[in-house]
Design a protein around this motif. Structure first.
Motif, short mmCIF file in Angstrom:
data_model
loop_
_atom_site.label_atom_id
_atom_site.label_comp_id
_atom_site.label_asym_id
_atom_site.label_seq_id
_atom_site.Cartn_x
_atom_site.Cartn_y
_atom_site.Cartn_z
N MET A 1 0.85 -1.20 0.00
CA MET A 1 0.00 0.00 0.00
C MET A 1 0.89 1.25 0.00
N LYS A 2 0.75 2.11 -0.99
CA LYS A 2 1.57 3.32 -1.03
C LYS A 2 1.09 4.31 0.03
N LYS A 3 2.04 5.11 0.54
CA LYS A 3 1.73 6.00 1.65
C LYS A 3 1.19 7.34 1.15
N ILE B 1 4.95 10.30 4.46
CA ILE B 1 6.32 10.11 3.95
C ILE B 1 7.22 11.24 4.42
N ASP C 1 4.61 7.75 -8.87
CA ASP C 1 4.02 7.13 -7.69
C ASP C 1 4.22 7.93 -6.41
N TYR C 2 5.27 8.77 -6.31
CA TYR C 2 5.48 9.56 -5.09
C TYR C 2 5.74 11.05 -5.30
N GLU D 1 2.96 13.42 -4.15
CA GLU D 1 2.83 13.53 -2.70
C GLU D 1 3.89 14.48 -2.13
N GLN E 1 3.36 18.13 -0.09
CA GLN E 1 3.97 18.51 1.19
C GLN E 1 4.53 19.92 1.14
#
Lengths: 97, 386
Positions: free
Chosen positions: A1-3, A8, B214-215, B218, B222
């Motif tokens: 499961m990605k955060k 993070i 994918d990140y 995110e 932030q």
């Protein structure tokens, strides 16, 4: 499961080891190696050539290869190319499902 | 202690008292006197700083990024095309959440080549994820530099800061500046405590890893949140500094605005010129006022809306273009007023590009247009040959 963004570390920092284990990169693959254990002679060519260390082996004096770890295999096809017994076939993802 | 300082020397004086671990910089007019002065402090043992002389601004920002990631308090300064050359790494600094503090002496971007002041350099970086604070005079340059250290290094913020001052007008003009005692500043800024650092963390740390779809999103979310935290925490640090200096640091400063019918919005040194005109027109009984923007990133929309809600006509002074669109300050003011039921009527004024003088008469003309309700959707230009 990605955060989520709240879970993070800031700035894309990686603050603990082993995080690559959480980061499954096998979704990049468009061709999947299908291994035939009957044809395999465990010569280890595919294991040494695999650029992602995605082919696990047994911890024996004479190790045997196990099935490819599809969480990390990118489907480059090098294993199929170097296999002397043609024990690996590259199948397009989705074709046999 | 009161000292006679230029804006550049005021920045260097703040840097001396902050005593950063690492400074890397490349000379560029009109920033050069900041680093000349700071190099003098280094040479005379007045700071403990490792001063890295680099071959370009891209390297200067890269060096302070490396130093900051290692766990050092790192600072630099630049201007104009130097900031433009840094631009790639300016975004790296904010993306890696490194609390670097940089004085920017505003100067026009090339071409045509020009060494004088306008805001095209820092405004081109307004979306780079840095806190941006604009300074009216050398006193504010000094105090904003101290304030920026506190904001940037807060562990809930961890964003780099730019402190702006106008090239030559502020950077090379001597004014009296009240400087705090060294020990007071040392206590105020405190010891630098990085949240994570390559040198001091117990666990291995990776800085600057690849993040794809994918990140990455995110991580950017932030950064936006950190800007929200700047707004939440700004006043606690501003008040802490006020107790030491006796000066106030509102995100926006109201000057004769409470009963004003018309107002001008400005930032940096044009604020002082506008204050002179406001004083004179007020003496003539005209209800004019001024709104000074101190904090430009994050932008204080609510404070601007509250300050201008009762004004009928507002003129916004921009010292840069956003070519083919509303000028940077004007666009934000217009945004801030959108939610008002009864909105002030707006006029965009462009002025001062490449160091073109802004005279009192130019501001007086603008005020007279606003007082007679003469506004348009077109940009107007102060002191331009038509």
């Amino acid at each position: 499961m990605k955060k989520s963004w709240k879970e993070i570390p800031e700035g894309g920092l990686i603050v603990e080891p082993h995080t690559s284990l959480e980061n499954k990169t096998g979704t990049w693959r468009s061709f999947r190696p299908v291994w035939d254990p009957q044809k395999c002679i465990h010569c280890m060519f595919c294991v040494f050539y695999c650029p992602d260390n995605a082919i696990p082996i047994t911890k024996d004096d004479k190790p045997k290869r196990l099935d490819t770890n599809l969480d990390y295999c990118k489907g480059c096809g090098i294993c199929a190319n170097v296999c002397p017994t043609k024990a690996i076939e590259m199948v397009e993802e989705g074709d046999d499902q | 202690m009161r000292k006679a300082l230029t804006g550049a020397y005021a920045a260097a004086e703040a840097m001396r008292q902050i005593n950063p671990d690492v400074v890397a910089a490349y000379p560029i007019t009109p920033q050069t006197p900041i680093m000349e002065r700071f190099a003098y402090f280094v040479n005379n043992g007045l700071v403990d700083t490792e001063l890295i002389r680099v071959e370009s601004e891209h390297s200067a920002m890269s060096a302070v990024v490396g130093a900051s990631a290692a766990g050092a308090r790192a600072m630099t300064a630049t201007s104009s095309v130097g900031l433009a050359l840094m631009f790639e790494v300016v975004n790296v600094a904010s993306g890696l959440r490194l609390p670097i503090v940089m004085n920017v002496v505003n100067r026009a971007l090339s071409a045509p080549i020009n060494i004088h002041g306008d805001h095209s350099d820092s405004m081109a970086c307004r979306d780079a994820g840095w806190i941006q604070i604009y300074s009216e005079n050398p006193q504010e340059v000094y105090e904003h530099t101290l304030l920026a250290i506190k904001l940037s290094e807060d562990h809930d913020i961890l964003l780099p800061s730019m402190i702006m001052q106008d090239g030559f007008i502020t950077s090379h003009s001597v004014e009296p500046v009240d400087v705090l005692d060294d020990e007071v500043v040392k206590q105020f800024v405190g010891e630098f405590k990085p949240k994570h650092s390559l040198l001091f963390d117990k666990n291995p740390l990776t800085v600057g890893a690849l993040e794809l779809y994918d990140y990455f999103f995110e991580t950017k979310r932030q950064q936006e949140e950190a800007m929200n935290v700047v707004k939440q925490k700004y006043y606690s640090y501003a008040e802490e500094l006020s107790k030491l200096t006796g000066n106030k640091y509102p995100m926006v400063e109201k000057y004769f605005l409470d009963d004003a019918e018309v107002a001008i919005v400005a930032l940096n040194s044009a604020v002082s010129t506008t204050k002179v005109v406001v004083d004179r027109l007020r003496a003539e009984g005209k209800k004019v006022g001024l709104l000074k923007i101190r904090l430009f990133r994050p932008f204080p929309y609510e404070e601007v809306q509250d300050a201008l809600k009762n004004v009928k006509f507002v003129g916004v002074l921009d010292r840069s273009f956003s070519f083919g669109a509303d000028a940077p300050v004007f666009a934000e003011i217009k945004n801030a007023l959108y939610d008002l039921e009864v909105k002030p009527k707006l006029q965009s004024y462009i002025f001062g590009l490449g160091g073109r003088e802004l005279y009192e008469r130019d501001i007086e003309n603008a005020f007279n247009q606003l007082l007679s309700g003469d506004v348009s959707k077109e940009k107007r230009y102060l002191n331009l040959r038509e």
